[in-house]
Design a protein around this motif. Sequence first.
Motif, PDB file in Angstrom:
ATOM      1  N   PHE A  56      -8.143   1.252  -0.352  1.00 55.77           N
ATOM      2  CA  PHE A  56      -6.979   1.022   0.500  1.00 55.77           C
ATOM      3  C   PHE A  56      -6.164   2.306   0.563  1.00 55.77           C
ATOM      4  O   PHE A  56      -6.277   3.173  -0.308  1.00 55.77           O
ATOM      5  N   THR A  57      -5.396   2.439   1.614  1.00 52.08           N
ATOM      6  CA  THR A  57      -4.549   3.607   1.807  1.00 52.08           C
ATOM      7  C   THR A  57      -3.102   3.184   1.633  1.00 52.08           C
ATOM      8  O   THR A  57      -2.682   2.159   2.166  1.00 52.08           O
ATOM      9  N   ILE A  58      -2.351   3.983   0.875  1.00 51.97           N
ATOM     10  CA  ILE A  58      -0.948   3.679   0.639  1.00 51.97           C
ATOM     11  C   ILE A  58      -0.131   4.931   0.952  1.00 51.97           C
ATOM     12  O   ILE A  58      -0.560   6.054   0.665  1.00 51.97           O
ATOM     13  N   HIS A  59       1.005   4.732   1.614  1.00 55.60           N
ATOM     14  CA  HIS A  59       1.920   5.830   1.936  1.00 55.60           C
ATOM     15  C   HIS A  59       3.322   5.371   1.537  1.00 55.60           C
ATOM     16  O   HIS A  59       3.882   4.480   2.157  1.00 55.60           O
ATOM     17  N   MET A  61       7.449   6.252   0.398  1.00 58.58           N
ATOM     18  CA  MET A  61       8.539   7.203   0.584  1.00 58.58           C
ATOM     19  C   MET A  61       9.870   6.551   0.232  1.00 58.58           C
ATOM     20  O   MET A  61       9.982   5.331   0.174  1.00 58.58           O
ATOM     21  N   SER A  62      10.822   7.414  -0.022  1.00 59.74           N
ATOM     22  CA  SER A  62      12.212   6.985  -0.190  1.00 59.74           C
ATOM     23  C   SER A  62      13.028   7.745   0.850  1.00 59.74           C
ATOM     24  O   SER A  62      12.475   8.475   1.673  1.00 59.74           O
ATOM     25  N   LYS A  63      14.339   7.604   0.777  1.00 66.22           N
ATOM     26  CA  LYS A  63      15.210   8.348   1.694  1.00 66.22           C
ATOM     27  C   LYS A  63      15.047   9.853   1.485  1.00 66.22           C
ATOM     28  O   LYS A  63      15.120  10.633   2.425  1.00 66.22           O
ATOM     29  N   ASP A  64      14.788  10.242   0.235  1.00 69.28           N
ATOM     30  CA  ASP A  64      14.728  11.655  -0.116  1.00 69.28           C
ATOM     31  C   ASP A  64      13.321  12.215  -0.289  1.00 69.28           C
ATOM     32  O   ASP A  64      13.126  13.425  -0.205  1.00 69.28           O
ATOM     33  N   ASP A  65      12.353  11.373  -0.597  1.00 66.33           N
ATOM     34  CA  ASP A  65      11.011  11.846  -0.937  1.00 66.33           C
ATOM     35  C   ASP A  65       9.943  11.133  -0.119  1.00 66.33           C
ATOM     36  O   ASP A  65       9.922   9.903  -0.047  1.00 66.33           O
ATOM     37  N   ASP A  66       9.032  11.904   0.461  1.00 65.61           N
ATOM     38  CA  ASP A  66       7.847  11.365   1.122  1.00 65.61           C
ATOM     39  C   ASP A  66       6.662  11.717   0.228  1.00 65.61           C
ATOM     40  O   ASP A  66       6.334  12.895   0.057  1.00 65.61           O
ATOM     41  N   LEU A  67       6.045  10.719  -0.370  1.00 63.55           N
ATOM     42  CA  LEU A  67       4.965  10.951  -1.323  1.00 63.55           C
ATOM     43  C   LEU A  67       3.620  11.164  -0.654  1.00 63.55           C
ATOM     44  O   LEU A  67       2.634  11.457  -1.320  1.00 63.55           O
ATOM     45  N   GLY A  68       3.542  10.992   0.660  1.00 62.68           N
ATOM     46  CA  GLY A  68       2.309  11.222   1.394  1.00 62.68           C
ATOM     47  C   GLY A  68       1.357  10.041   1.319  1.00 62.68           C
ATOM     48  O   GLY A  68       1.606   9.046   0.643  1.00 62.68           O
ATOM     49  N   SER A  69       0.236  10.170   2.022  1.00 60.39           N
ATOM     50  CA  SER A  69      -0.789   9.114   2.039  1.00 60.39           C
ATOM     51  C   SER A  69      -1.800   9.363   0.932  1.00 60.39           C
ATOM     52  O   SER A  69      -2.180  10.519   0.678  1.00 60.39           O
ATOM     53  N   HIS A  70      -2.240   8.274   0.325  1.00 59.13           N
ATOM     54  CA  HIS A  70      -3.225   8.352  -0.760  1.00 59.13           C
ATOM     55  C   HIS A  70      -4.240   7.234  -0.582  1.00 59.13           C
ATOM     56  O   HIS A  70      -3.869   6.083  -0.352  1.00 59.13           O
ATOM     57  N   ARG A  83      13.745   9.173 -11.144  1.00 54.41           N
ATOM     58  CA  ARG A  83      14.976   8.666 -11.772  1.00 54.41           C
ATOM     59  C   ARG A  83      15.789   7.958 -10.698  1.00 54.41           C
ATOM     60  O   ARG A  83      16.012   8.497  -9.625  1.00 54.41           O
ATOM     61  N   SER A  84      16.233   6.758 -11.007  1.00 61.63           N
ATOM     62  CA  SER A  84      17.043   5.977 -10.084  1.00 61.63           C
ATOM     63  C   SER A  84      18.410   6.636  -9.938  1.00 61.63           C
ATOM     64  O   SER A  84      18.910   7.259 -10.877  1.00 61.63           O
ATOM     65  N   ASN A  85      19.024   6.481  -8.762  1.00 62.22           N
ATOM     66  CA  ASN A  85      20.345   7.082  -8.582  1.00 62.22           C
ATOM     67  C   ASN A  85      21.415   6.271  -9.317  1.00 62.22           C
ATOM     68  O   ASN A  85      21.188   5.139  -9.739  1.00 62.22           O
ATOM     69  N   ILE A  86      22.582   6.851  -9.458  1.00 63.64           N
ATOM     70  CA  ILE A  86      23.674   6.249 -10.233  1.00 63.64           C
ATOM     71  C   ILE A  86      24.180   4.947  -9.617  1.00 63.64           C
ATOM     72  O   ILE A  86      24.679   4.077 -10.312  1.00 63.64           O
ATOM     73  N   TRP A  87      24.023   4.769  -8.303  1.00 67.28           N
ATOM     74  CA  TRP A  87      24.519   3.573  -7.627  1.00 67.28           C
ATOM     75  C   TRP A  87      23.527   2.423  -7.668  1.00 67.28           C
ATOM     76  O   TRP A  87      23.836   1.327  -7.242  1.00 67.28           O
ATOM     77  N   GLY A  88      22.309   2.676  -8.145  1.00 68.43           N
ATOM     78  CA  GLY A  88      21.298   1.618  -8.210  1.00 68.43           C
ATOM     79  C   GLY A  88      20.729   1.259  -6.849  1.00 68.43           C
ATOM     80  O   GLY A  88      20.232   0.160  -6.657  1.00 68.43           O
ATOM     81  N   THR A  89      20.787   2.189  -5.896  1.00 65.32           N
ATOM     82  CA  THR A  89      20.312   1.900  -4.545  1.00 65.32           C
ATOM     83  C   THR A  89      18.982   2.582  -4.224  1.00 65.32           C
ATOM     84  O   THR A  89      18.558   2.604  -3.072  1.00 65.32           O
ATOM     85  N   THR A  90      18.329   3.147  -5.235  1.00 64.71           N
ATOM     86  CA  THR A  90      17.043   3.802  -5.002  1.00 64.71           C
ATOM     87  C   THR A  90      16.065   2.801  -4.411  1.00 64.71           C
ATOM     88  O   THR A  90      15.948   1.672  -4.885  1.00 64.71           O
ATOM     89  N   LEU A  91      15.365   3.236  -3.365  1.00 61.64           N
ATOM     90  CA  LEU A  91      14.392   2.378  -2.692  1.00 61.64           C
ATOM     91  C   LEU A  91      13.147   3.195  -2.366  1.00 61.64           C
ATOM     92  O   LEU A  91      13.241   4.250  -1.746  1.00 61.64           O
ATOM     93  N   PHE A  92      11.990   2.727  -2.828  1.00 56.84           N
ATOM     94  CA  PHE A  92      10.708   3.264  -2.401  1.00 56.84           C
ATOM     95  C   PHE A  92      10.007   2.171  -1.628  1.00 56.84           C
ATOM     96  O   PHE A  92       9.810   1.063  -2.135  1.00 56.84           O
ATOM     97  N   PHE A  93       9.669   2.463  -0.373  1.00 60.47           N
ATOM     98  CA  PHE A  93       8.938   1.497   0.434  1.00 60.47           C
ATOM     99  C   PHE A  93       7.585   2.108   0.777  1.00 60.47           C
ATOM    100  O   PHE A  93       7.426   3.331   0.837  1.00 60.47           O
ATOM    101  N   CYS A  94       6.587   1.243   0.954  1.00 56.75           N
ATOM    102  CA  CYS A  94       5.218   1.706   1.133  1.00 56.75           C
ATOM    103  C   CYS A  94       4.547   0.970   2.281  1.00 56.75           C
ATOM    104  O   CYS A  94       4.744  -0.230   2.468  1.00 56.75           O
ATOM    105  N   GLY A  95       3.734   1.727   3.005  1.00 59.27           N
ATOM    106  CA  GLY A  95       2.839   1.147   3.990  1.00 59.27           C
ATOM    107  C   GLY A  95       1.453   1.078   3.353  1.00 59.27           C
ATOM    108  O   GLY A  95       1.038   2.016   2.671  1.00 59.27           O
ATOM    109  N   LEU A  96       0.784  -0.012   3.547  1.00 59.31           N
ATOM    110  CA  LEU A  96      -0.521  -0.215   2.929  1.00 59.31           C
ATOM    111  C   LEU A  96      -1.490  -0.693   3.993  1.00 59.31           C
ATOM    112  O   LEU A  96      -1.140  -1.542   4.820  1.00 59.31           O
TER     113      LEU A  96
END
Length: 121
Positions: A56-59, A61-70, A83-96
Amino acid sequence: MSFFNKLIILLVVLFTVLWEAPCAISSRNQIGEEFIIPFQKTHVVVYNFLEGLNNFTIHCMSKDDDLGSHVIGPEDNYDWGFRSNIWGTTLFFCGLSCPYGSGTFDLYKGERDRERCLVCQ
């Protein structure tokens, strides 16, 4: 104000901060009482246990980082840390995408997962 009075006030403030700090950064989870270090690194691992030994292919990213397709092979994994941000709003979403279909999902949400896992599998 004399030096002695300033020293007493400083010691009282320091004692109060040290006394309250463990209460402010500990939480209870499924395992029991656990001490949480602020800004501790979170490690995410995505495994491929698809039937039929499919890739399977997964891509992700967050608001600040794009981890690319793997491309994740059968019984293989993909991992990263952050590291999660101080506000606790870190979000990584993925397309699969895989032979069975495709979709997008929130893999890590700070509000939901910050105290739930440091190694999220």
